[in-house]
Design a protein around this motif. Structure first.
Motif, PDB file in Angstrom:
ATOM      1  N   ASP A 136       0.844  -1.192   0.000  1.00  0.00           N
ATOM      2  CA  ASP A 136       0.000   0.000   0.000  1.00  0.00           C
ATOM      3  C   ASP A 136       0.881   1.245   0.000  1.00  0.00           C
ATOM      4  O   ASP A 136       1.782   1.398   0.832  1.00  0.00           O
ATOM      5  N   GLY A 137       0.617   2.165  -0.941  1.00  0.00           N
ATOM      6  CA  GLY A 137       1.457   3.346  -1.078  1.00  0.00           C
ATOM      7  C   GLY A 137       1.464   4.221   0.158  1.00  0.00           C
ATOM      8  O   GLY A 137       2.513   4.732   0.563  1.00  0.00           O
ATOM      9  N   GLY A 138       0.302   4.427   0.764  1.00  0.00           N
ATOM     10  CA  GLY A 138       0.248   5.252   1.963  1.00  0.00           C
ATOM     11  C   GLY A 138       1.003   4.627   3.118  1.00  0.00           C
ATOM     12  O   GLY A 138       1.730   5.310   3.858  1.00  0.00           O
ATOM     13  N   GLU A 139       0.861   3.324   3.284  1.00  0.00           N
ATOM     14  CA  GLU A 139       1.570   2.611   4.342  1.00  0.00           C
ATOM     15  C   GLU A 139       3.070   2.696   4.112  1.00  0.00           C
ATOM     16  O   GLU A 139       3.849   2.882   5.050  1.00  0.00           O
ATOM     17  N   ARG A 140       3.476   2.559   2.842  1.00  0.00           N
ATOM     18  CA  ARG A 140       4.905   2.625   2.518  1.00  0.00           C
ATOM     19  C   ARG A 140       5.464   4.009   2.851  1.00  0.00           C
ATOM     20  O   ARG A 140       6.545   4.134   3.439  1.00  0.00           O
ATOM     21  N   ARG A 141       4.725   5.041   2.489  1.00  0.00           N
ATOM     22  CA  ARG A 141       5.189   6.406   2.768  1.00  0.00           C
ATOM     23  C   ARG A 141       5.291   6.661   4.267  1.00  0.00           C
ATOM     24  O   ARG A 141       6.253   7.281   4.737  1.00  0.00           O
ATOM     25  N   ARG A 142       4.316   6.180   5.031  1.00  0.00           N
ATOM     26  CA  ARG A 142       4.358   6.397   6.476  1.00  0.00           C
ATOM     27  C   ARG A 142       5.517   5.646   7.126  1.00  0.00           C
ATOM     28  O   ARG A 142       6.183   6.162   8.025  1.00  0.00           O
ATOM     29  N   ALA A 143       5.756   4.417   6.673  1.00  0.00           N
ATOM     30  CA  ALA A 143       6.860   3.636   7.232  1.00  0.00           C
ATOM     31  C   ALA A 143       8.199   4.302   6.928  1.00  0.00           C
ATOM     32  O   ALA A 143       9.077   4.404   7.801  1.00  0.00           O
TER      33      ALA A 143
END
Length: 255
Positions: free
Chosen positions: A145-152
């Motif tokens: 997931d792009g949002g999850e990747r950015r947050r991590a």
């Protein structure tokens, strides 16, 4: 609050850029253009960008007018009112570039800020960028997931994180982080504003705003605070909904 200019990084390798003028004003601009891979040409050549480095005011204004009539974007050295674009002071940690601009207000201020930033930007910053680029496929596999990747990644790059860009990072730090990284939890953070000045935000609050997927705010929330969010973050003039939406939500509370 609007931007007086939109910062852009333009790839000039092999492209023509016009330079009008010679001497002390023009020489540094030629060197900078050549360093970027541009082909410096005269006014008679077709190009999209031009730099006018002419001492005489009337001659400079005439050159700017001629070039603009051809649709060329112009930088006029030491004449900010005639500039379509300005050239920033640059901190170079290839491939990381940090550009500092003042809209032509003070080249001296931009240079002073560059010197300060040079002192705190690690020499290995570019190597970290290269390793992150090489790990893009692995990051997508670990966090689909792009949002999850950015947050991590945002958490890893935060102050004190395993990939903190302002501290020395080991060669295997990106691989080690990916091997150990856990998916970030959906959460809500609340910021009680003490003033409309973004400088009064704590470092943690500023980081929340920079990482937030959405910001809930009252109608009278200070624009300067809202502008600390990412450009693609949702700004919602509404109460926080229940249940909590995925990602990091930030609620601004006015005193």
């Amino acid at each position: 609050m609007s931007l007086h200019s939109l910062p852009l990084f333009v790839r000039l390798g092999g492209r023509a850029v016009i330079v009008v003028g010679a001497g002390e004003q023009a020489a540094p601009k030629r060197r900078l253009l050549e360093r970027s891979g541009a082909v410096v040409v005269g006014e008679e050549t077709q190009a999209a960008l031009a730099i006018v480095a002419v001492e005489d005011d009337a001659q400079a204004e005439a050159a700017v007018a001629r070039l603009r009539a051809r649709g060329v974007l112009v930088n006029a050295v030491d004449r900010p009112d005639l500039c379509d674009f300005t050239l920033p002071a640059i901190v170079d940690r290839d491939p990381v570039l940090i550009a500092i601009g003042t809209g032509g207000a003070s080249a001296g201020l931009a240079a002073a800020l560059r010197q300060r930033l040079e002192a705190i930007m690690p020499a290995g910053l570019g190597a970290l960028a290269d390793r992150l680029h090489s790990a893009r496929a692995a990051m997508r596999a670990r966090f689909p997931d792009g949002g999850e990747r950015r947050r991590a990644l945002g958490a890893a790059l935060a102050p004190g994180g395993p990939l903190d860009p302002l501290t020395p990072v080991a060669d295997d730090a990106v691989a080690a982080w990916l091997a150990a990284a856990a998916a970030p939890l959906n959460r809500l953070e609340q910021i009680v504003l003490t003033s409309p000045d973004p400088d009064d935000l704590t470092l943690r609050q500023a980081r929340w705003l920079a990482l937030a997927d959405r910001v809930y705010h009252p109608a009278d929330a200070p624009p300067a605070i809202l502008n600390r969010t990412r450009a693609d973050a949702e700004r919602l003039c509404a109460p926080v909904p229940h249940p909590l939406l995925p990602g990091l939500s930030v609620a601004l509370v006015m005193p």
